[in-house]
Design an enzyme around this catalytic site. Structure first.
Site, PDB file in Angstrom:
ATOM      1  N   PHE A 152       0.877   1.775  -6.704  1.00 23.98           N
ATOM      2  CA  PHE A 152       0.443   0.694  -7.590  1.00 23.98           C
ATOM      3  C   PHE A 152       0.234   1.134  -9.038  1.00 23.98           C
ATOM      4  CE2 PHE A 152      -3.814   0.880  -5.036  1.00 23.98           C
ATOM      5  CZ  PHE A 152      -4.295   1.962  -5.761  1.00 23.98           C
ATOM      6  N   ASP A 157       0.875  -1.180   0.000  1.00 28.72           N
ATOM      7  CA  ASP A 157       0.000   0.000   0.000  1.00 28.72           C
ATOM      8  C   ASP A 157       0.907   1.222   0.000  1.00 28.72           C
ATOM      9  OD1 ASP A 157      -2.149   2.047   0.904  1.00 28.72           O
ATOM     10  OD2 ASP A 157      -3.316   0.198   0.895  1.00 28.72           O
ATOM     11  N   GLY A 182       4.595   1.569  -1.614  1.00 24.54           N
ATOM     12  CA  GLY A 182       4.854   1.997  -2.989  1.00 24.54           C
ATOM     13  C   GLY A 182       3.603   2.526  -3.646  1.00 24.54           C
ATOM     14  N   HIS A 209     -12.688  -0.278  -7.261  1.00 26.39           N
ATOM     15  CA  HIS A 209     -13.874   0.589  -7.233  1.00 26.39           C
ATOM     16  C   HIS A 209     -13.546   2.050  -6.909  1.00 26.39           C
ATOM     17  CE1 HIS A 209     -15.163   0.458  -2.694  1.00 26.39           C
ATOM     18  NE2 HIS A 209     -13.870   0.713  -2.831  1.00 26.39           N
TER      19      HIS A 209
HETATM   20  C1  SAM Z   1     -10.731   1.587  -0.268  1.00 20.57           C
HETATM   21  S1  SAM Z   1      -9.152   1.229   0.402  1.00 20.57           S
HETATM   22  C2  SAM Z   1      -9.197  -0.559   0.468  1.00 20.57           C
HETATM   23  C3  SAM Z   1      -8.306  -1.107   1.546  1.00 20.57           C
HETATM   24  C4  SAM Z   1      -8.357  -2.608   1.772  1.00 20.57           C
HETATM   25  N1  SAM Z   1      -7.858  -3.364   0.617  1.00 20.57           N
HETATM   26  C5  SAM Z   1      -9.757  -3.032   2.132  1.00 20.57           C
HETATM   27  O1  SAM Z   1     -10.329  -3.898   1.468  1.00 20.57           O
HETATM   28  O2  SAM Z   1     -10.282  -2.532   3.115  1.00 20.57           O
HETATM   29  C6  SAM Z   1      -8.054   1.556  -0.963  1.00 20.57           C
HETATM   30  C7  SAM Z   1      -6.575   1.445  -0.610  1.00 20.57           C
HETATM   31  O3  SAM Z   1      -5.789   1.819  -1.757  1.00 20.57           O
HETATM   32  C8  SAM Z   1      -4.637   2.478  -1.269  1.00 20.57           C
HETATM   33  N2  SAM Z   1      -4.025   3.296  -2.334  1.00 20.57           N
HETATM   34  C9  SAM Z   1      -4.534   4.413  -2.908  1.00 20.57           C
HETATM   35  N3  SAM Z   1      -3.684   4.880  -3.856  1.00 20.57           N
HETATM   36  C10 SAM Z   1      -2.615   4.026  -3.873  1.00 20.57           C
HETATM   37  C11 SAM Z   1      -1.418   3.958  -4.663  1.00 20.57           C
HETATM   38  N4  SAM Z   1      -1.176   4.858  -5.632  1.00 20.57           N
HETATM   39  N5  SAM Z   1      -0.555   2.939  -4.437  1.00 20.57           N
HETATM   40  C12 SAM Z   1      -0.820   2.007  -3.474  1.00 20.57           C
HETATM   41  N6  SAM Z   1      -1.944   2.010  -2.698  1.00 20.57           N
HETATM   42  C13 SAM Z   1      -2.836   3.006  -2.901  1.00 20.57           C
HETATM   43  C14 SAM Z   1      -5.177   3.316  -0.131  1.00 20.57           C
HETATM   44  O4  SAM Z   1      -4.134   3.729   0.751  1.00 20.57           O
HETATM   45  C15 SAM Z   1      -6.166   2.371   0.510  1.00 20.57           C
HETATM   46  O5  SAM Z   1      -5.585   1.619   1.559  1.00 20.57           O
END
Ligand code: SAM
Length: 334
Positions: free
Chosen positions: A215, A198, A213, A233
């Site tokens: 994604f 994350d 990092g 989503h």
């Molecule tokens: C809606 S949350 C979902 C978290 C977890 N997978 C869950 O099911 O509860 C989306 C996640 O994407 C991460 N995120 C957003 N942009 C990101 C990026 N560019 N690289 C890595 N992670 C990212 C956020 O920090 C967050 O933890």
């Protein structure tokens, strides 16, 4: 007897009041203060530090919605619904109420402008993206992650029940937040060697092996399985395909991609909770919930093939979408 259309519409219209009544109760920990038994408004006001006269009106508003019960002696008691506002109890929704009544509520003020002219309501109100805003407000970020963690715990239990992770030796949870799903996977499949991925500031204190990092740039390579729970989503189709392509570059051809997501029903009334989640996502991030057919199109564009869509337990709100790698597009056209 069912409500008349006029009464139903009036009640729906006042939904904004109910959101704020619940938020005030959650902020002040009213449900925790009532855990040991009924209290008067004065007793509660002293306990939580509030104005008794105003608090009484809020408590009565909550009693009208059967979140509390107003007893004949003037005290207020928790109902089974109100109990879920308590912190840390099984099925607690306090975190969700805190997020909705605070951060999300303000963002909805931008909905009409976004409907008229496009854009993301949250960004119209705050002038920056949701995640940039969270980066700048650590307290709100911690609260949002807390709310995600409670929801994720409920979903995680349903996901590991519905899908057997013991078939994998290595796994990466991409955008895995604070690691709630990954912890549940490791409890159900202790032999799996797993990495939480994350944003660096999110994984920093995680209790499981982690890599920080972006994604859109790169995710840890070579695992047998990649899980993306409630990640796709958050994003537009173009961004979602970009994230999935990053995973495609990292995953072996024999790998399995698992998306944990709400799946929109063909008709909204068949799954109102999934449809409401779609509106939350629209408001905060400009992303969207999708139907199974829409997921299949995104996966195809990123070099995957949707194999199966598994429901998880009733009320969990998510499905597991199982995808495999597809031959590279260039190979196919060759
Ligand atoms: C809606 S949350 C979902 C978290 C977890 N997978 C869950 O099911 O509860 C989306 C996640 O994407 C991460 N995120 C957003 N942009 C990101 C990026 N560019 N690289 C890595 N992670 C990212 C956020 O920090 C967050 O933890």
């Amino acid at each position: 007897m069912g409500m008349t259309p006029a009464a139903r519409l009036a009640r729906l219209t006042d939904g904004y009041v109910v959101t704020q009544l619940l938020w005030v109760a959650a902020e002040l920990r009213i449900a925790d203060a009532l855990a040991d038994g009924p209290r008067t408004a004065e007793e509660l006001a002293t306990q939580v530090g509030a104005d008794a006269g105003v608090l009484r009106r809020v408590l009565r508003g909550l009693a009208a919605e059967e979140v509390l019960e107003d007893l004949p002696d003037g005290r207020f008691a928790l109902t089974a619904t109100g109990r879920l506002l308590r912190d840390g109890v099984e099925g607690s929704q306090r975190g969700a109420v805190l997020a909705r009544g605070g951060l999300y509520y303000g963002a909805l003020a931008g909905l009409l402008d976004a409907v008229r002219d496009g854009g993301v309501p949250f960004e119209r109100v705050h002038g920056r993206t949701f995640f940039d805003h969270l980066d700048a407000h650590p307290a709100e970020s911690a609260r949002f992650q807390g709310s995600m963690a409670v929801r994720a715990a409920r979903e995680a239990a349903a996901v590991v029940e519905a899908y057997d992770f013991r078939r994998f030796r290595t796994l990466v949870d991409v955008g895995g937040g604070t690691g709630v799903l990954l912890a549940a996977i490791l409890r159900a499949a202790p032999g799996v060697s797993a990495v939480l991925f994350d944003r660096p500031e999110v994984v920093r204190d995680a209790q499981v092996p982690h890599v920080g990092g972006d994604f859109f740039a790169e995710v840890p390579a070579g695992a047998e399985a990649y899980v993306l729970s409630r990640v796709i989503h958050d994003w537009s189709d173009a961004d979602a395909v970009a994230i999935l392509r990053t995973v495609r570059r990292a995953i072996p051809d024999t790998g399995t991609l698992l998306l944990v997501e709400a799946v929109l029903p063909a008709r909204a009334a068949d799954d109102p909770a999934a449809v409401r989640m779609d509106v939350h996502i629209l408001t905060l991030l400009g992303g969207q919930e999708r139907t199974a057919a829409e997921f299949a199109v995104l996966l195809d564009a990123a070099g995957f093939r949707l194999d199966r869509v598994l429901p998880t337990g009733p009320g969990s709100g998510v499905h597991v979408l199982v995808a495999r790698t597809a031959p590279d597009r260039d190979d196919r056209s060759a």
